[in-house]
Each structure stands twice: as C-alpha cells, then as structure tokens.
Design a protein around this motif. Structure first.
Motif, PDB file in Angstrom:
ATOM      1  N   LYS A 165      -5.398  -6.022   8.704  1.00 44.13           N
ATOM      2  CA  LYS A 165      -4.727  -6.596   7.539  1.00 44.13           C
ATOM      3  C   LYS A 165      -4.092  -7.945   7.887  1.00 44.13           C
ATOM      4  O   LYS A 165      -4.134  -8.888   7.100  1.00 44.13           O
ATOM      5  CB  LYS A 165      -3.668  -5.619   7.003  1.00 44.13           C
ATOM      6  CG  LYS A 165      -4.238  -4.512   6.119  1.00 44.13           C
ATOM      7  CD  LYS A 165      -3.132  -3.639   5.595  1.00 44.13           C
ATOM      8  CE  LYS A 165      -3.621  -2.752   4.461  1.00 44.13           C
ATOM      9  NZ  LYS A 165      -3.879  -3.492   3.228  1.00 44.13           N
ATOM     10  N   ARG A 208      -1.343   3.978  -1.691  1.00 42.19           N
ATOM     11  CA  ARG A 208      -2.711   3.804  -1.195  1.00 42.19           C
ATOM     12  C   ARG A 208      -2.799   4.049   0.308  1.00 42.19           C
ATOM     13  O   ARG A 208      -3.893   4.228   0.842  1.00 42.19           O
ATOM     14  CB  ARG A 208      -3.200   2.376  -1.495  1.00 42.19           C
ATOM     15  CG  ARG A 208      -3.408   2.077  -2.958  1.00 42.19           C
ATOM     16  CD  ARG A 208      -4.135   0.755  -3.129  1.00 42.19           C
ATOM     17  NE  ARG A 208      -3.361  -0.351  -2.598  1.00 42.19           N
ATOM     18  CZ  ARG A 208      -2.610  -1.166  -3.341  1.00 42.19           C
ATOM     19  NH1 ARG A 208      -2.536  -0.987  -4.661  1.00 42.19           N
ATOM     20  NH2 ARG A 208      -1.932  -2.152  -2.789  1.00 42.19           N
ATOM     21  N   MET A 209      -1.655   4.053   0.997  1.00 49.39           N
ATOM     22  CA  MET A 209      -1.674   4.157   2.448  1.00 49.39           C
ATOM     23  C   MET A 209      -2.219   5.501   2.919  1.00 49.39           C
ATOM     24  O   MET A 209      -2.957   5.571   3.912  1.00 49.39           O
ATOM     25  CB  MET A 209      -0.267   3.933   3.012  1.00 49.39           C
ATOM     26  CG  MET A 209      -0.216   3.854   4.537  1.00 49.39           C
ATOM     27  SD  MET A 209      -1.308   2.595   5.232  1.00 49.39           S
ATOM     28  CE  MET A 209      -0.524   1.098   4.661  1.00 49.39           C
ATOM     29  N   ASP A 260       0.828  -1.213   0.000  1.00 48.89           N
ATOM     30  CA  ASP A 260       0.000   0.000   0.000  1.00 48.89           C
ATOM     31  C   ASP A 260       0.859   1.258   0.000  1.00 48.89           C
ATOM     32  O   ASP A 260       0.506   2.265  -0.621  1.00 48.89           O
ATOM     33  CB  ASP A 260      -0.926   0.006   1.220  1.00 48.89           C
ATOM     34  CG  ASP A 260      -2.049  -1.006   1.089  1.00 48.89           C
ATOM     35  OD1 ASP A 260      -2.466  -1.279  -0.047  1.00 48.89           O
ATOM     36  OD2 ASP A 260      -2.513  -1.521   2.128  1.00 48.89           O
TER      37      ASP A 260
END
Length: 261
Positions: free
Chosen positions: A120, A102-103, A97
């Motif tokens: 996760k 995307r984090m 990510d």
C-alpha cells in the motif's frame, strides 16, 4: 506479486494527473511572473518582511531564477504543499480500510500484514515519481522559454533529493494510519503534524535557545534553494531522511502487527 500495489496505484492515476497538471500550471505562472518582476528592488522588499517569513520560505535570493523558483515553488509547494499531500494520502492507507471494514477481507487472502502495508505504501510512488519527473521537465522547458538558464543537474538534484523528504512525510502518515480506526482522524493528524514540524524548523528553530528542536523536523534536512542556486547540498542530510523513513516504516509494521483489527 504486488497486486495490491498495482490496484492501489491504479486508483491514484486520475488524482496524480490532475495534481501534476495543476502544479505545472502554477509553475508556468511563477516562471512568467519572474519576467514581470524584472528590475524590482528586492532589498526594499526584504526590509518590509518579517525575518521569520524570510527564513521559512528562503526568500533571500529572489533576484535569480533559481532562488525565485526555490522560494515560490519548491519551498512552498514541495516542502509544505506536497509534504502535506503525501502525509494526508498515507494517513488513509490502512485506517480507511479498517473504518470501512475492508481490512478483514484483505487479510483473509494469502498476504501478510507486513506485505500489505508495504504494498500500500509503494502505491504512493506513482504520484511521487510522476510529480518529480513531469514537473521538473516542465519547469526546465519554461525557464528556457523565457530566455533564462538553470543548470539541469541542479534541477535534477532538487527533485531527486526531495524524494527522501517526501518519503518521510509518507511514513509519518503510515504510522498514524495504523494507530487509529478512522481515516479522517489519521489524515488530519498527519497534516497537522507535518505543518507543525515545518513551523518548528523554520520559525521556532531559528531562536538560539530552541535551536536543537529543528533537528526533529524533516524540513531541516532538505533545503531546495541552495541546490537550485549553486548545487550545494549535504549528502548526510539525505541519509538521515532515508534512515528516518526506514525507522518509521518499521515502527508502523510493529504497530500494525500488534493491533487488533
């Protein structure tokens, strides 16, 4: 709650199904192969093998179905194969990510870093539980089909006690995942570390002068062959693995909280 876990787990359904089928087919081949080798002089086989290999894969009890399964499936697939797989999968949990940017989006939602990391990690319980339940049942049915017998409780114990070991492999991957920015690096490092730890316990740890070094390897605390043969195991070893999992997960939490995304 657990929206992240459900989403991540849904992405693993197909891969879990493929892996479960593949290992089940391999187990079917191994069980069939046991019938082919009936009557083989295993003492002669052992004489031709290096002691390190016998120690690494626990092949001292091939004449029994429990020992044969322990050698050909559990010491090879569960200890090494699945250990590498879960460490690799965990290595990409956070680093993937971060690498694909995307984090920042994930952390913009009302979810803490700590919760995100835990959820996760929990997504890996899908393949972990599925593999142990389905493959364990398949092996039991196959053993019965060839006219052999194995204590179902021993088989259940072999799978149940593998879970703490595989959780440690997951935790190792998670720690590496929060340390680096590229998933490929974390995944490869996780694979390399698990493989080195496997060799440390099975090969290097066998030397008297380096006996102490085997205690750092998670494989030292899970030996499936004695469990399958006579149900012998050390509950303390399971406790050590569970403690190691918690400690590694806490370390990953601290590292993730402190790192700059």
């Amino acid at each position: 709650m657990f929206e992240t876990t459900r989403y991540e787990a849904s992405r693993r359904v197909r891969g879990t199904a493929i892996l479960t089928i593949a290992i089940s087919l391999y187990a079917a081949f191994i069980v069939w192969y046991f019938t082919v080798l009936e009557g083989v002089d295993y003492e002669a086989v052992f004489e031709s093998m290096p002691p390190a290999m016998i120690e690494a894969f626990g092949i001292e009890a091939l004449a029994t179905i429990g020992g044969f399964l322990g050698t050909q499936i559990y010491n090879f697939v569960w200890l090494l194969g699945l250990g590498l797989y879960f460490a690799y999968a965990a290595g990409g949990l956070i680093a993937g990510d971060i690498e694909h940017e995307r984090m920042d989006l994930l952390l913009s939602f009302p979810v803490s870093r700590s919760r995100l990391l835990v959820e996760k990690t929990l997504s890996l319980l899908l393949p972990l539980v599925t593999l142990n339940v389905v493959v364990g049942a398949v092996i039991y049915v196959l053993v019965q089909a060839i006219g052999e017998s194995i204590d179902p409780m021993y088989l259940v114990l072999a799978h149940a006690l593998s879970i703490p070991y595989l959780l440690v492999c997951i935790a190792i991957g998670v720690v590496l995942s929060v340390l680096v920015d590229r998933a490929a690096i974390a995944e490869r490092a996780a694979i390399g570390l698990i493989f080195v730890l496997f060799l440390v316990e099975s090969v290097v740890g066998g030397a008297s002068e380096f006996e102490w070094i085997q205690y750092i390897s998670p494989t030292y605390y899970y030996d499936p062959t004695p469990i399958l043969i006579d149900g012998s195991y050390e509950l303390l070893d399971t406790g050590v693995l569970l403690v190691a999992f918690v400690v590694l997960l806490l370390i990953s939490q601290v590292l993730f909280q402190r790192r700059d995304i």
